[in-house]
Design a protein around this motif. Structure first.
Motif, PDB file in Angstrom:
ATOM      1  N   GLY A 217       0.956  -1.124   0.068  1.00  0.00           N
ATOM      2  CA  GLY A 217       0.014  -0.187   0.123  1.00  0.00           C
ATOM      3  C   GLY A 217       0.710   1.320   0.186  1.00  0.00           C
ATOM      4  N   VAL A 218       0.292   2.171  -0.518  1.00  0.00           N
ATOM      5  CA  VAL A 218       0.956   3.517  -0.554  1.00  0.00           C
ATOM      6  C   VAL A 218       0.405   4.622   0.639  1.00  0.00           C
ATOM      7  CG1 VAL A 218       1.701   3.619  -2.816  1.00  0.00           C
ATOM      8  CG2 VAL A 218      -0.479   4.301  -2.060  1.00  0.00           C
ATOM      9  N   THR A 219       1.324   5.430   1.155  1.00  0.00           N
ATOM     10  CA  THR A 219       0.692   6.508   1.976  1.00  0.00           C
ATOM     11  C   THR A 219      -0.195   7.465   1.790  1.00  0.00           C
ATOM     12  OG1 THR A 219       2.857   7.676   1.837  1.00  0.00           O
ATOM     13  CG2 THR A 219       2.871   6.010   3.441  1.00  0.00           C
ATOM     14  N   ARG A 220       0.087   7.945   0.253  1.00  0.00           N
ATOM     15  CA  ARG A 220      -0.857   9.041  -0.366  1.00  0.00           C
ATOM     16  C   ARG A 220      -1.438   8.345  -1.747  1.00  0.00           C
ATOM     17  NH1 ARG A 220       2.895  13.498  -3.657  1.00  0.00           N
ATOM     18  NH2 ARG A 220       4.138  12.111  -4.682  1.00  0.00           N
ATOM     19  N   LYS A 221      -2.604   9.049  -2.152  1.00  0.00           N
ATOM     20  CA  LYS A 221      -3.266   8.668  -3.372  1.00  0.00           C
ATOM     21  C   LYS A 221      -3.708  10.024  -4.022  1.00  0.00           C
ATOM     22  CE  LYS A 221      -4.732   4.045  -1.892  1.00  0.00           C
ATOM     23  NZ  LYS A 221      -5.753   3.175  -1.815  1.00  0.00           N
ATOM     24  N   LEU A 222      -3.977   9.822  -5.314  1.00  0.00           N
ATOM     25  CA  LEU A 222      -4.364  10.647  -6.273  1.00  0.00           C
ATOM     26  C   LEU A 222      -5.947  10.514  -6.204  1.00  0.00           C
ATOM     27  CD1 LEU A 222      -3.867  13.138  -8.179  1.00  0.00           C
ATOM     28  CD2 LEU A 222      -3.978  11.512  -9.835  1.00  0.00           C
ATOM     29  N   VAL A 223      -6.670  11.662  -5.741  1.00  0.00           N
ATOM     30  CA  VAL A 223      -8.228  11.568  -5.753  1.00  0.00           C
ATOM     31  C   VAL A 223      -8.585  12.620  -6.612  1.00  0.00           C
ATOM     32  CG1 VAL A 223      -8.154  10.198  -3.384  1.00  0.00           C
ATOM     33  CG2 VAL A 223      -8.370  12.734  -3.724  1.00  0.00           C
ATOM     34  N   GLY A 224      -9.928  12.291  -6.904  1.00  0.00           N
ATOM     35  CA  GLY A 224     -10.712  13.237  -7.566  1.00  0.00           C
ATOM     36  C   GLY A 224     -11.837  13.994  -6.525  1.00  0.00           C
ATOM     37  N   PHE A 225     -11.874  14.996  -6.490  1.00  0.00           N
ATOM     38  CA  PHE A 225     -13.111  15.754  -5.901  1.00  0.00           C
ATOM     39  C   PHE A 225     -13.897  16.689  -6.163  1.00  0.00           C
ATOM     40  CE2 PHE A 225      -9.003  18.424  -5.563  1.00  0.00           C
ATOM     41  CZ  PHE A 225      -9.657  19.801  -5.570  1.00  0.00           C
ATOM     42  N   GLU A 226     -14.947  16.927  -5.701  1.00  0.00           N
ATOM     43  CA  GLU A 226     -15.873  17.908  -6.552  1.00  0.00           C
ATOM     44  C   GLU A 226     -16.159  18.881  -5.190  1.00  0.00           C
ATOM     45  OE1 GLU A 226     -19.617  15.875  -7.235  1.00  0.00           O
ATOM     46  OE2 GLU A 226     -18.977  14.767  -9.117  1.00  0.00           O
ATOM     47  N   MET A 227     -16.433  20.093  -5.666  1.00  0.00           N
ATOM     48  CA  MET A 227     -16.536  21.327  -4.699  1.00  0.00           C
ATOM     49  C   MET A 227     -18.045  21.189  -4.174  1.00  0.00           C
ATOM     50  SD  MET A 227     -13.866  22.824  -4.276  1.00  0.00           S
ATOM     51  CE  MET A 227     -14.378  24.051  -3.333  1.00  0.00           C
ATOM     52  N   ILE A 228     -18.245  21.320  -2.832  1.00  0.00           N
ATOM     53  CA  ILE A 228     -19.467  21.750  -2.390  1.00  0.00           C
ATOM     54  C   ILE A 228     -19.890  23.144  -2.132  1.00  0.00           C
ATOM     55  CG2 ILE A 228     -21.013  21.150  -0.360  1.00  0.00           C
ATOM     56  CD1 ILE A 228     -19.481  18.333  -0.087  1.00  0.00           C
ATOM     57  N   ASP A 229     -19.108  23.612  -1.560  1.00  0.00           N
ATOM     58  CA  ASP A 229     -18.703  25.041  -1.435  1.00  0.00           C
ATOM     59  C   ASP A 229     -18.604  25.602  -2.788  1.00  0.00           C
ATOM     60  OD1 ASP A 229     -19.778  25.057   1.015  1.00  0.00           O
ATOM     61  OD2 ASP A 229     -17.697  25.213   1.960  1.00  0.00           O
ATOM     62  N   LYS A 230     -18.862  27.142  -3.061  1.00  0.00           N
ATOM     63  CA  LYS A 230     -18.773  27.826  -4.099  1.00  0.00           C
ATOM     64  C   LYS A 230     -17.364  28.378  -4.308  1.00  0.00           C
ATOM     65  CE  LYS A 230     -21.200  31.125  -7.284  1.00  0.00           C
ATOM     66  NZ  LYS A 230     -21.237  30.039  -8.339  1.00  0.00           N
ATOM     67  N   GLY A 231     -16.674  27.958  -5.372  1.00  0.00           N
ATOM     68  CA  GLY A 231     -15.216  28.059  -5.379  1.00  0.00           C
ATOM     69  C   GLY A 231     -14.413  27.122  -6.497  1.00  0.00           C
ATOM     70  N   ILE A 232     -13.627  27.798  -7.038  1.00  0.00           N
ATOM     71  CA  ILE A 232     -12.982  26.988  -8.352  1.00  0.00           C
ATOM     72  C   ILE A 232     -11.496  26.799  -7.646  1.00  0.00           C
ATOM     73  CG2 ILE A 232     -12.253  26.821 -10.730  1.00  0.00           C
ATOM     74  CD1 ILE A 232     -14.375  28.658 -11.376  1.00  0.00           C
ATOM     75  N   PRO A 233     -11.201  25.241  -7.821  1.00  0.00           N
ATOM     76  CA  PRO A 233      -9.854  24.810  -6.918  1.00  0.00           C
ATOM     77  C   PRO A 233      -8.804  25.076  -8.563  1.00  0.00           C
ATOM     78  CG  PRO A 233     -11.242  23.035  -7.896  1.00  0.00           C
ATOM     79  CD  PRO A 233     -11.974  24.070  -8.049  1.00  0.00           C
ATOM     80  N   ARG A 234      -7.710  25.369  -8.120  1.00  0.00           N
ATOM     81  CA  ARG A 234      -6.628  25.724  -9.180  1.00  0.00           C
ATOM     82  C   ARG A 234      -5.375  24.803  -8.444  1.00  0.00           C
ATOM     83  NH1 ARG A 234      -9.503  27.214 -13.223  1.00  0.00           N
ATOM     84  NH2 ARG A 234     -10.619  29.163 -13.205  1.00  0.00           N
ATOM     85  N   GLN A 235      -4.375  24.635  -9.661  1.00  0.00           N
ATOM     86  CA  GLN A 235      -3.124  23.836  -9.268  1.00  0.00           C
ATOM     87  C   GLN A 235      -2.426  24.328  -7.985  1.00  0.00           C
ATOM     88  OE1 GLN A 235      -0.272  23.662 -12.181  1.00  0.00           O
ATOM     89  NE2 GLN A 235       0.643  21.654 -11.244  1.00  0.00           N
TER      90      GLN A 235
END
Length: 362
Positions: A279-297
Motif C-alpha cells: 500500500g501507499v501512504t498517499r493517493k491521487l483522488v478526484g474531488f467535487e466542490m460543495i461550497d462555491k469556488g474553483i480549485p486551481r493547481q
C-alpha cells in the motif's frame, strides 16, 4: 519557439496563440465552453503536432519496450495501442505515453511535447539491449479529431472501414489521398474519435480535407484550454500536474498500466511491487466542490481542523457538469469516496468531497 505545420491555419481562424511546451499553440478560438461542448456533442479538431514520436525497431524492439515501460507490451498485437508510462529509478514517472505495435520488430512511442528531449535521453540511456531508436518528432504532424461524430465524418476521407474500429486500435490507411496515414481510435477527451499521424508536408492538404469532411457535422478547431477541461472531466492525468518525476504510478491510480508478471522485468519493478503489495501512504483522488469556488493547481487541501494534507494538482469549472472539480494527492485515509476535505481558496477553507473517477460519466 517551434511552430507546427498548422500555425497559419490557427491564426487565420482567429486562435489566441500562446507558448506551450516550447511550441506556439492555440489555447482557444471562440471560447473554452463552446469548444468543450463541441467535442462532447459533435466533432472538434486539436492540433497535437507538438507531441513526440520515437520509433523502436529491430529484433530487440520488444525487449526495450518491456524494460522501459510499465505496461506489458508482449500483450500487444499488430494494430493495437497501449497506454503506459516510463517509470524512473527513483519511484517516479519520466512520462506517460502511448505504445503502438506496428509489427513484431517495429513500435511507435508517442510522448508528451514538454518531455521530448528528456524522454529521448532517458530511452537512449536505458537501451542496453541495442534496439534501434529514431526520434521522428520533428517530421510528424498529428491531429486529434474528437467527438461522437468524428469517425463518421472521417470515414468520407478513406476507403478503409474505420467505424468498426475498437478503442485503442489503429490502421494504416490512405486518408484524403495521402498514403500510410496512421489512424488510431485514441484521444484524451473521453468523447470518442481518432488521432491521425502523417508527414509534415501533407499537413495543409489533410487539414483542409478534414474540415471539409466534417462541415455538415459542425466541425470546429479546438484549443488547448478545452483539451485540459475535457481530460480533467475524465480524470485523466496530465504530466507536470498530476504525475511527474516524484509521483509513482501506484500512487497516481495507474496500477492498471503497471504489470507485474514473472516474464517482464522493468525499471524500478521491485520498489513499485512493494508499493502495490504493502500500500501507499498517499493517493491521487478526484474531488467535487460543495461550497462555491474553483480549485486551481497548488491550492492547499485541508482536513476539517485546517491542517494541510495535500495540494490540488488540477482543477477547473467543468463545462459539461456545471460544477467545480479537481484532483490532488491526499493521505490514504482521506482517499475513500465521499470523504470530506476542504480546499483553501483565497484564504477560505471551502468544503469538497472525494469522488470516484471519472467525473463525467457520459
Amino acid at each position: 519557439m517551434k511552430h507546427t505545420a498548422f500555425t497559419s491555419f490557427h491564426e487565420a481562424m482567429g486562435a489566441k496563440m500562446v507558448p506551450f511546451a516550447g511550441f506556439y499553440m492555440p489555447v482557444q478560438y471562440e471560447g473554452l465552453n463552446v469548444e468543450h461542448e463541441t467535442v462532447r456533442k459533435g466533432v472538434g479538431v486539436f492540433d497535437v503536432s507538438h507531441m513526440g514520436e520515437f520509433w523502436v525497431k529491430g529484433p530487440k524492439a520488444l525487449d526495450f519496450v518491456q524494460w522501459v515501460t510499465s505496461n506489458d507490451a508482449s500483450k500487444l498485437v499488430d494494430g493495437k495501442v497501449q497506454y503506459s508510462c516510463f517509470p524512473n529509478d527513483k519511484g517516479g514517472i519520466v512520462d506517460d505515453l502511448l505504445v503502438y505495435r506496428i509489427d513484431a520488430e517495429t513500435y511507435l512511442l508517442v510522448v508528451n511535447a514538454a518531455n521530448i528531449d528528456k524522454d529521448w535521453a532517458w530511452c537512449n540511456s536505458q537501451n542496453k539491449m541495442g534496439a534501434t531508436l529514431y526520434n521522428a518528432s520533428d517530421e510528424i504532424s498529428q491531429l486529434a479529431i474528437q467527438g461522437p461524430l468524428a469517425l463518421k465524418a472521417m470515414q468520407k476521407l478513406t476507403d478503409t472501414p474505420i467505424l468498426d474500429m475498437e478503442y485503442y486500435t489503429f490502421r494504416k490507411v490512405t486518408f484524403a489521398g495521402v498514403k500510410d496515414v496512421i489512424l488510431s481510435t485514441t484521444g484524451y477527451t473521453g468523447a470518442g474519435g481518432c488521432e491521425i499521424y502523417f508527414a509534415n508536408e501533407d499537413a495543409p492538404k489533410i487539414w483542409e480535407a478534414v474540415f471539409a469532411a466534417g462541415a455538415e457535422s459542425g466541425i470546429k478547431p479546438i484549443g488547448l484550454g478545452a483539451r485540459d477541461t475535457l481530460r480533467l472531466e475524465m480524470g485523466f492525468c496530465l504530466y507536470g500536474n498530476d504525475i511527474n518525476d516524484t509521483t509513482s504510478p501506484i500512487e497516481a491510480g495507474l496500477g492498471w498500466i503497471t504489470k507485474f508478471t514473472d516474464e517482464k522485468d522493468f525499471i524500478n519493478k521491485a520498489a513499485l511491487l512493494k508499493q502495490k503489495t504493502e500500500g501507499v501512504t498517499r493517493k491521487l483522488v478526484g474531488f467535487e466542490m460543495i461550497d462555491k469556488g474553483i480549485p486551481r493547481q497548488h491550492y492547499a487541501i485541508l482536513d476539517a481542523e485546517g491542517n494541510t494534507i495535500g495540494e490540488v494538482t488540477s482543477g477547473t469549472q467543468a463545462p459539461s457538469l456545471k460544477i467545480a472539480i479537481g484532483m490532488g494527492y491526499v493521505p490514504a485515509a482521506f482517499a475513500k469516496a465521499d470523504t470530506e476535505v476542504f480546499i483553501s481558496i483565497r484564504d477560505k477553507a471551502l468544503k469538497a468531497k472525494v469522488v470516484k473517477l471519472p467525473f463525467y460519466k457520459g
